[in-house]
Motif scaffolding. Structure first.
Motif, PDB file in Angstrom:
ATOM      1  N   ALA A 230     -34.875 -21.566  33.686  1.00 15.54           N
ATOM      2  CA  ALA A 230     -34.531 -22.955  33.974  1.00 15.54           C
ATOM      3  C   ALA A 230     -34.888 -23.311  35.413  1.00 15.54           C
ATOM      4  N   TYR A 231     -34.652 -22.397  36.336  1.00 20.16           N
ATOM      5  CA  TYR A 231     -35.030 -22.643  37.726  1.00 20.16           C
ATOM      6  C   TYR A 231     -36.538 -22.774  37.870  1.00 20.16           C
ATOM      7  N   VAL A 232     -37.291 -21.952  37.172  1.00 19.82           N
ATOM      8  CA  VAL A 232     -38.753 -22.053  37.233  1.00 19.82           C
ATOM      9  C   VAL A 232     -39.210 -23.392  36.651  1.00 19.82           C
ATOM     10  N   ALA A 233     -38.600 -23.819  35.545  1.00 17.82           N
ATOM     11  CA  ALA A 233     -38.978 -25.093  34.950  1.00 17.82           C
ATOM     12  C   ALA A 233     -38.691 -26.257  35.898  1.00 17.82           C
ATOM     13  N   LEU A 234     -37.541 -26.241  36.543  1.00 19.05           N
ATOM     14  CA  LEU A 234     -37.224 -27.306  37.497  1.00 19.05           C
ATOM     15  C   LEU A 234     -38.173 -27.285  38.690  1.00 19.05           C
ATOM     16  N   ALA A 235     -38.505 -26.089  39.159  1.00 18.58           N
ATOM     17  CA  ALA A 235     -39.451 -25.986  40.271  1.00 18.58           C
ATOM     18  C   ALA A 235     -40.829 -26.490  39.867  1.00 18.58           C
ATOM     19  N   LEU A 236     -41.222 -26.243  38.629  1.00 22.09           N
ATOM     20  CA  LEU A 236     -42.510 -26.735  38.148  1.00 22.09           C
ATOM     21  C   LEU A 236     -42.529 -28.261  38.119  1.00 22.09           C
ATOM     22  N   VAL A 237     -41.461 -28.856  37.637  1.00 27.24           N
ATOM     23  CA  VAL A 237     -41.382 -30.325  37.625  1.00 27.24           C
ATOM     24  C   VAL A 237     -41.463 -30.879  39.044  1.00 27.24           C
ATOM     25  N   ALA A 238     -40.723 -30.269  39.970  1.00 28.22           N
ATOM     26  CA  ALA A 238     -40.741 -30.720  41.363  1.00 28.22           C
ATOM     27  C   ALA A 238     -42.137 -30.581  41.966  1.00 28.22           C
ATOM     28  N   ALA A 239     -42.824 -29.476  41.652  1.00 26.77           N
ATOM     29  CA  ALA A 239     -44.166 -29.271  42.196  1.00 26.77           C
ATOM     30  C   ALA A 239     -45.155 -30.284  41.637  1.00 26.77           C
ATOM     31  N   LEU A 240     -45.050 -30.584  40.363  1.00 28.37           N
ATOM     32  CA  LEU A 240     -45.950 -31.572  39.768  1.00 28.37           C
ATOM     33  C   LEU A 240     -45.699 -32.967  40.329  1.00 28.37           C
ATOM     34  N   VAL A 255     -49.671 -22.730  44.750  1.00 27.60           N
ATOM     35  CA  VAL A 255     -48.265 -22.328  44.753  1.00 27.60           C
ATOM     36  C   VAL A 255     -47.758 -22.152  43.327  1.00 27.60           C
ATOM     37  N   ILE A 256     -48.116 -23.076  42.439  1.00 31.18           N
ATOM     38  CA  ILE A 256     -47.652 -23.000  41.057  1.00 31.18           C
ATOM     39  C   ILE A 256     -48.155 -21.730  40.382  1.00 31.18           C
ATOM     40  N   LEU A 257     -49.420 -21.415  40.583  1.00 31.88           N
ATOM     41  CA  LEU A 257     -50.040 -20.305  39.861  1.00 31.88           C
ATOM     42  C   LEU A 257     -49.794 -18.943  40.491  1.00 31.88           C
ATOM     43  N   LEU A 258     -49.324 -18.924  41.735  1.00 30.17           N
ATOM     44  CA  LEU A 258     -49.111 -17.644  42.396  1.00 30.17           C
ATOM     45  C   LEU A 258     -47.654 -17.382  42.745  1.00 30.17           C
ATOM     46  N   GLY A 259     -46.949 -18.373  43.277  1.00 26.77           N
ATOM     47  CA  GLY A 259     -45.630 -18.078  43.826  1.00 26.77           C
ATOM     48  C   GLY A 259     -44.528 -19.038  43.467  1.00 26.77           C
ATOM     49  N   LEU A 260     -44.658 -19.759  42.349  1.00 25.37           N
ATOM     50  CA  LEU A 260     -43.603 -20.712  41.995  1.00 25.37           C
ATOM     51  C   LEU A 260     -42.258 -20.027  41.754  1.00 25.37           C
ATOM     52  N   PRO A 261     -42.191 -18.933  40.975  1.00 26.22           N
ATOM     53  CA  PRO A 261     -40.889 -18.264  40.821  1.00 26.22           C
ATOM     54  C   PRO A 261     -40.339 -17.716  42.132  1.00 26.22           C
ATOM     55  N   ASN A 262     -41.215 -17.336  43.071  1.00 25.79           N
ATOM     56  CA  ASN A 262     -40.720 -16.880  44.369  1.00 25.79           C
ATOM     57  C   ASN A 262     -39.855 -17.945  45.021  1.00 25.79           C
ATOM     58  N   LEU A 263     -40.317 -19.202  44.986  1.00 25.91           N
ATOM     59  CA  LEU A 263     -39.559 -20.295  45.587  1.00 25.91           C
ATOM     60  C   LEU A 263     -38.359 -20.675  44.733  1.00 25.91           C
ATOM     61  N   ALA A 264     -38.549 -20.693  43.418  1.00 27.65           N
ATOM     62  CA  ALA A 264     -37.457 -21.098  42.527  1.00 27.65           C
ATOM     63  C   ALA A 264     -36.288 -20.131  42.627  1.00 27.65           C
ATOM     64  N   TRP A 265     -36.579 -18.838  42.613  1.00 23.56           N
ATOM     65  CA  TRP A 265     -35.494 -17.854  42.633  1.00 23.56           C
ATOM     66  C   TRP A 265     -34.919 -17.678  44.029  1.00 23.56           C
ATOM     67  N   LEU A 266     -35.702 -17.996  45.065  1.00 22.37           N
ATOM     68  CA  LEU A 266     -35.130 -18.070  46.411  1.00 22.37           C
ATOM     69  C   LEU A 266     -34.091 -19.187  46.475  1.00 22.37           C
ATOM     70  N   ALA A 267     -34.410 -20.330  45.851  1.00 21.86           N
ATOM     71  CA  ALA A 267     -33.455 -21.433  45.811  1.00 21.86           C
ATOM     72  C   ALA A 267     -32.189 -21.053  45.048  1.00 21.86           C
ATOM     73  N   LEU A 268     -32.335 -20.285  43.963  1.00 13.40           N
ATOM     74  CA  LEU A 268     -31.165 -19.834  43.202  1.00 13.40           C
ATOM     75  C   LEU A 268     -30.273 -18.949  44.064  1.00 13.40           C
ATOM     76  N   THR A 269     -30.867 -17.991  44.750  1.00  9.11           N
ATOM     77  CA  THR A 269     -30.053 -17.088  45.565  1.00  9.11           C
ATOM     78  C   THR A 269     -29.396 -17.819  46.724  1.00  9.11           C
ATOM     79  N   LEU A 270     -30.119 -18.730  47.353  1.00 12.08           N
ATOM     80  CA  LEU A 270     -29.529 -19.496  48.455  1.00 12.08           C
ATOM     81  C   LEU A 270     -28.389 -20.364  47.957  1.00 12.08           C
ATOM     82  N   GLY A 271     -28.558 -20.967  46.786  1.00 12.18           N
ATOM     83  CA  GLY A 271     -27.503 -21.803  46.234  1.00 12.18           C
ATOM     84  C   GLY A 271     -26.234 -21.044  45.919  1.00 12.18           C
ATOM     85  N   LEU A 272     -26.376 -19.765  45.603  1.00 13.03           N
ATOM     86  CA  LEU A 272     -25.207 -18.925  45.319  1.00 13.03           C
ATOM     87  C   LEU A 272     -24.645 -18.261  46.570  1.00 13.03           C
TER      88      LEU A 272
END
Length: 432
Positions: A230-240, A255-272
């Motif tokens: 879900a975090y990756v999907a939201l990050a994809l929408v934001a990137a588009l 960024v989408i094709l190489l490191g999108l989950p890197n940013l999405a899951w960084l946001a998840l960990t920071l949020g927690l």
């Protein structure tokens, strides 16, 4: 009458049919499909990032090296600048977009022939996994052998360029991939993906001895996979949206094709509430929002947390709200996929363990370490931009503790909210 009863008994599938479903051709299709998918994603991402212009035909080896690192491979950087100069470089980063694509293809191919089965023998599952593992190992060896290259570094013009030319100290940079280490880590990666696929899929069969664990493990594993996707999907929408509204099409596509989950899951960990230590120095850049780059670009190692980000821009507190909402949704999903007899406190324990392990995995996968430098006659950074460092590392044990605490709270609340939800395959008791 006895003949009629015997004819109505279910007949076991012939052994040949099982072998056909789990044979070498299907295993080859799984391995080739995953490798091709990762190569295509890595190639497109690197092309968008400008790597197609690398000198000396380095693009193809760089693509293979990217795929190797995506599955845990060990890529080693090296430098050579003659007798009077020294170079050093190191890189540790996982392109998680490539990793995610490969994991989804491997998991889908592994589970496909196991559909519509209630139980599978341990030997059958082990044999099917072993076929994939053997072919996967061969693919890893091929990747590692092809992921090596050396090319010269363009020094531009000026005094430093003249000195390197005069002293025959033109720097060269190369990379190689350690075959044994890449093979070992790649096999561990594959094993983890196959085990996780069995845990997440409700329709995948398990050996009879493991059926008692599916009630406690499968719903929690499914909920965690749903959360990170879900975090990756939201990050994809934001990137588009960013790509459409602000331009920078190639940079955003990279960024989408190489490191999108890197940013999405960084946001998840920071949020927690997870804290990271990081630093950006020199010409290195991070494809992150401006406020994160401001926090990291300091003379010393800085603290990256929700508090430090919000100190620059208070609007980033929304990361905590997003994490809380999505985690509660995952807890509700976990409880809704579990039998109604399980009590809320057990749901809380299951989610606490699952979230702690998830955060540990995301933090380990999201670490970044990169540095390079050139020294001439013992003097580094001769007036040029010849050194830099990029660092991002999590505080692991605090992340595990936060995951356990968040999991306890969200698991209890989600289970309480899911009590009225009817479970599939269960019939509610009728009141007299």
């Amino acid at each position: 009458m006895s003949r009629r009863i015997a004819s109505e008994r279910p007949v076991a599938a012939p052994a040949g049919r099982s072998v056909a479903r789990h044979g070498w051709p299907r295993a080859l299709a799984v391995v080739l499909g995953s490798l091709v998918a990762m190569v295509v994603v890595a190639a497109l991402g690197l092309w968008a990032a400008g790597a197609a212009d690398l000198p000396g035909g380095a693009f193809a080896p760089v693509v293979l090296a990217t795929v190797a690192t995506a599955v845990g491979g060990a890529v080693e950087l090296s430098g050579d600048a003659g007798d009077l100069a020294r170079t050093n470089a190191g890189l540790t980063v996982v392109p998680l977009s490539v990793t995610l694509v490969g994991a989804l293809v491997v998991a889908g191919g592994f589970l496909r022939p196991l559909r519509h089965r209630a139980v599978a023998g341990a030997g059958e599952l082990a044999g099917w996994a072993a076929r994939i593992a053997v072919l996967w190992l061969l693919g890893l060896v091929g990747l590692a052998l092809g992921a090596r290259h050396t090319f010269a570094v363009d020094m531009g013009s000026g005094t430093l360029s003249d000195l390197t030319g005069l002293l025959d100290a033109a720097p060269k940079v190369g990379f190689t991939t350690a075959v044994p280490l890449t093979a070992a880590r790649g096999l561990l990666w594959l094993a983890g993906i196959l085990v996780l696929a069995l845990l997440v899929s409700r329709g995948a069969p398990l050996p009879g001895r493991l059926l008692r664990f599916q009630v406690s493990v499968r719903p929690a594993a499914y909920a965690m996979v749903a959360l990170v996707l879900a975090y990756v999907a939201l990050a994809l929408v934001a990137a588009l949206v960013t790509m459409v509204t602000r331009g920078h099409v190639r940079e955003t596509l990279a960024v989408i094709l190489l490191g999108l989950p890197n940013l999405a899951w960084l946001a998840l960990t920071l949020g927690l509430g997870v804290t990271w230590d990081g630093r950006v120095d020199g010409p290195f850049g991070l494809p992150v929002p401006r406020v994160l780059a401001e926090v990291l670009r300091t003379p010393d190692v800085s603290t990256l947390s929700l508090r430090t980000i919000a100190a620059h821009d208070g609007r980033w507190w929304w990361l905590a709200g997003l994490a809380a909402v999505l985690l509660l949704a995952a807890a509700f999903l976990m409880a809704a996929r579990s039998p109604a007899r399980i009590r809320p406190w057990r749901h809380a324990l299951h989610l606490a363990v699952a979230l702690a392990l998830t955060l540990l995995t995301l933090c380990l996968a999201g670490r970044v370490s990169a540095h390079y430098g050139l020294s001439l006659l013992g003097i580094g950074d001769m007036g040029g931009n010849l050194s830099g460092e990029l660092l991002l590392r999590p505080r692991l044990w605090s992340a595990v503790g936060l995951g356990a605490l968040w999991g306890l709270l969200a698991g209890f609340l989600g289970a309480s909210a899911a009590r009225p939800v009817p479970r599939r395959g269960e019939v509610a008791a009728r009141r007299p």
